[in-house]
Design a protein around this motif. Structure first.
Motif, PDB file in Angstrom:
ATOM      1  N   ILE A 289       0.609  -1.334  -0.185  1.00 21.72           N
ATOM      2  CA  ILE A 289       0.084   0.249   0.060  1.00 21.72           C
ATOM      3  C   ILE A 289       1.075   1.490  -0.177  1.00 21.72           C
ATOM      4  O   ILE A 289       1.881   1.103   0.604  1.00 21.72           O
ATOM      5  N   ALA A 290       0.483   2.205  -0.754  1.00 17.21           N
ATOM      6  CA  ALA A 290       1.635   3.166  -1.266  1.00 17.21           C
ATOM      7  C   ALA A 290       1.070   4.343   0.162  1.00 17.21           C
ATOM      8  O   ALA A 290      -0.807   4.277   0.294  1.00 17.21           O
ATOM      9  N   THR A 291       1.875   5.022   0.577  1.00 13.50           N
ATOM     10  CA  THR A 291       1.326   5.733   1.925  1.00 13.50           C
ATOM     11  C   THR A 291       1.473   7.375   1.723  1.00 13.50           C
ATOM     12  O   THR A 291       1.554   8.521   2.399  1.00 13.50           O
ATOM     13  N   GLY A 292       2.366   7.434   0.772  1.00  7.03           N
ATOM     14  CA  GLY A 292       3.008   9.096   0.346  1.00  7.03           C
ATOM     15  C   GLY A 292       1.730   9.613  -0.060  1.00  7.03           C
ATOM     16  O   GLY A 292       1.419   9.138  -0.859  1.00  7.03           O
ATOM     17  N   ASN A 293       2.782  11.200  -0.141  1.00  2.95           N
ATOM     18  CA  ASN A 293       1.096  11.666  -0.690  1.00  2.95           C
ATOM     19  C   ASN A 293       1.548  12.030  -1.726  1.00  2.95           C
ATOM     20  O   ASN A 293       2.460  12.788  -2.812  1.00  2.95           O
ATOM     21  N   ASP A 294       0.043  12.169  -3.099  1.00  2.00           N
ATOM     22  CA  ASP A 294       0.501  12.542  -3.938  1.00  2.00           C
ATOM     23  C   ASP A 294       0.957  14.461  -3.978  1.00  2.00           C
ATOM     24  O   ASP A 294       0.975  14.973  -3.009  1.00  2.00           O
ATOM     25  N   ARG A 295       1.980  14.436  -5.677  1.00  2.00           N
ATOM     26  CA  ARG A 295       2.163  16.056  -5.511  1.00  2.00           C
ATOM     27  C   ARG A 295       2.114  16.308  -6.696  1.00  2.00           C
ATOM     28  O   ARG A 295       2.131  15.544  -8.353  1.00  2.00           O
ATOM     29  N   LYS A 296       2.932  17.515  -7.619  1.00  2.00           N
ATOM     30  CA  LYS A 296       2.331  18.165  -8.276  1.00  2.00           C
ATOM     31  C   LYS A 296       3.942  19.840  -8.436  1.00  2.00           C
ATOM     32  O   LYS A 296       3.891  19.907  -7.748  1.00  2.00           O
ATOM     33  N   TYR A 297       4.618  18.871  -9.770  1.00  2.00           N
ATOM     34  CA  TYR A 297       5.906  19.912  -9.499  1.00  2.00           C
ATOM     35  C   TYR A 297       5.884  20.493 -10.780  1.00  2.00           C
ATOM     36  O   TYR A 297       5.700  20.202 -12.012  1.00  2.00           O
ATOM     37  N   HIS A 298       5.881  22.316 -10.463  1.00  2.00           N
ATOM     38  CA  HIS A 298       5.188  22.883 -11.760  1.00  2.00           C
ATOM     39  C   HIS A 298       6.784  23.980 -11.935  1.00  2.00           C
ATOM     40  O   HIS A 298       7.350  24.448 -10.650  1.00  2.00           O
ATOM     41  N   GLU A 299       7.188  24.203 -12.400  1.00  2.00           N
ATOM     42  CA  GLU A 299       8.391  25.199 -13.367  1.00  2.00           C
ATOM     43  C   GLU A 299       7.881  25.799 -13.974  1.00  2.00           C
ATOM     44  O   GLU A 299       7.570  24.852 -15.407  1.00  2.00           O
ATOM     45  N   ARG A 300       8.360  26.523 -14.001  1.00  2.00           N
ATOM     46  CA  ARG A 300       8.121  28.112 -15.377  1.00  2.00           C
ATOM     47  C   ARG A 300       9.561  28.274 -15.333  1.00  2.00           C
ATOM     48  O   ARG A 300      10.410  29.186 -14.509  1.00  2.00           O
ATOM     49  N   ARG A 301       9.855  29.082 -16.745  1.00  2.00           N
ATOM     50  CA  ARG A 301      11.075  29.356 -17.446  1.00  2.00           C
ATOM     51  C   ARG A 301      11.099  30.328 -18.279  1.00  2.00           C
ATOM     52  O   ARG A 301      10.013  30.586 -19.156  1.00  2.00           O
ATOM     53  N   LEU A 302      12.070  30.791 -18.414  1.00  2.00           N
ATOM     54  CA  LEU A 302      12.759  31.959 -19.294  1.00  2.00           C
ATOM     55  C   LEU A 302      13.641  31.646 -20.361  1.00  2.00           C
ATOM     56  O   LEU A 302      14.837  31.906 -19.800  1.00  2.00           O
ATOM     57  N   GLU A 303      13.459  31.220 -21.789  1.00  2.00           N
ATOM     58  CA  GLU A 303      14.318  30.628 -22.043  1.00  2.00           C
ATOM     59  C   GLU A 303      15.008  31.578 -23.202  1.00  2.00           C
ATOM     60  O   GLU A 303      14.120  32.557 -23.542  1.00  2.00           O
ATOM     61  N   PRO A 304      16.165  30.975 -24.045  1.00  2.00           N
ATOM     62  CA  PRO A 304      16.974  32.131 -25.197  1.00  2.00           C
ATOM     63  C   PRO A 304      15.604  31.583 -26.069  1.00  2.00           C
ATOM     64  O   PRO A 304      15.114  30.221 -26.496  1.00  2.00           O
ATOM     65  N   GLY A 305      16.373  33.182 -26.538  1.00  2.00           N
ATOM     66  CA  GLY A 305      15.312  33.661 -27.776  1.00  2.00           C
ATOM     67  C   GLY A 305      13.417  33.950 -27.258  1.00  2.00           C
ATOM     68  O   GLY A 305      12.747  33.847 -28.651  1.00  2.00           O
TER      69      GLY A 305
END
Length: 248
Positions: free
Chosen positions: A160-176
């Motif tokens: 049985i999984a015991t860990g919590n669900d997560r969402k990892y959000h990443e926003r970037r400014l990229e070259p160009g």
């Protein structure tokens, strides 16, 4: 008693929302400048152009992507009694100096300390009990105080999984990419490395009421910056309204 508390909370939220609206106000009310004019500028400057690397890029922690500026947020699905919700458990930002260029010239931007208004987003969802992708495992091991949620209990018959669900959000400014910058111009002869460069650096400083870096136009950046403040104000007005109705 509760009515007074709701009013106090409402006033606090409205005041906090107004404070959060300051960067959006300064971005929205001004006009953008030509890069060539900022070398000896007196006061804040606003620029739109194309962002590009000067030397190396920085590695964004959740995806391993090379970029100029990044910000991240980690949300975790947490339960308390009968209530469950997504809560922010970690956030951060980073970047390297980059070049902003328009049709007139180019200038160095040092993004340290900037309010970021980035929209280009990657979201990685990892269910509790599942292994994270390699960049996120590295992030958890070296850059974050968070622990892995890849945990479970082995009951022999079933695990049985015991860990919590997560969402990892990443926003970037990229070259160009298109970029908008509001900040202070500081004269720096060493910042000129190419023929089109001006001898200046755009950065945070007492001469500018805000320091903003966005991957969009001035108008879009103002809307993004205003959203959190308007949300706080709306919640504050709602809280005060509830308190007023309760006293009738």
């Amino acid at each position: 008693m509760f009515e007074v508390l709701f009013v106090a909370v409402g006033i606090g939220l409205v005041a906090g929302g107004c404070w959060k609206l300051r960067p959006a106000y300064h971005v929205y009310r001004g006009d953008t400048d030509d890069v060539v004019a900022v070398e000896r500028a007196d006061g804040p400057v606003e620029l739109e152009g194309t962002a590009d690397r000067i030397d190396a890029t920085v590695t964004a922690p959740l995806t391993g992507s090379g970029c100029l500026v990044y910000e991240y947020e980690v949300e975790e699905y947490q339960s308390s009694g009968k209530n469950s919700s997504w809560n922010t458990v970690d956030r951060g930002a980073g970047g390297v100096p980059f070049r902003l260029e328009d049709e007139t010239a180019s200038v160095r931007v040092d993004p340290a300390g900037a309010d970021l208004a980035l929209a280009s987003e990657d979201t990685i969802r990892v269910d509790g009990g599942e292994p994270e992708p390699e960049p996120i495992r590295e992030f958890l091991a070296t850059e974050s105080d968070l622990e892995s949620e890849n945990t479970s209990v082995d009951l022999k018959v079933v695990e049985i999984a015991t860990g919590n669900d997560r969402k990892y959000h990443e926003r970037r400014l990229e070259p160009g990419e298109e970029a908008y910058v509001f900040g202070q111009s500081r004269y720096d002869v060493d910042a000129r490395e190419r023929m089109r460069d001006v001898s200046a650096v755009i950065e945070d400083g007492p001469g500018a009421p805000a320091f903003v870096v966005a991957d969009a136009s001035q108008e879009v950046a103002a809307r993004r910056l205003a959203k959190p403040g308007l949300t706080w104000i709306a919640l504050g007005l709602f809280s005060a309204t509830i308190a007023t109705i309760a006293t009738l």
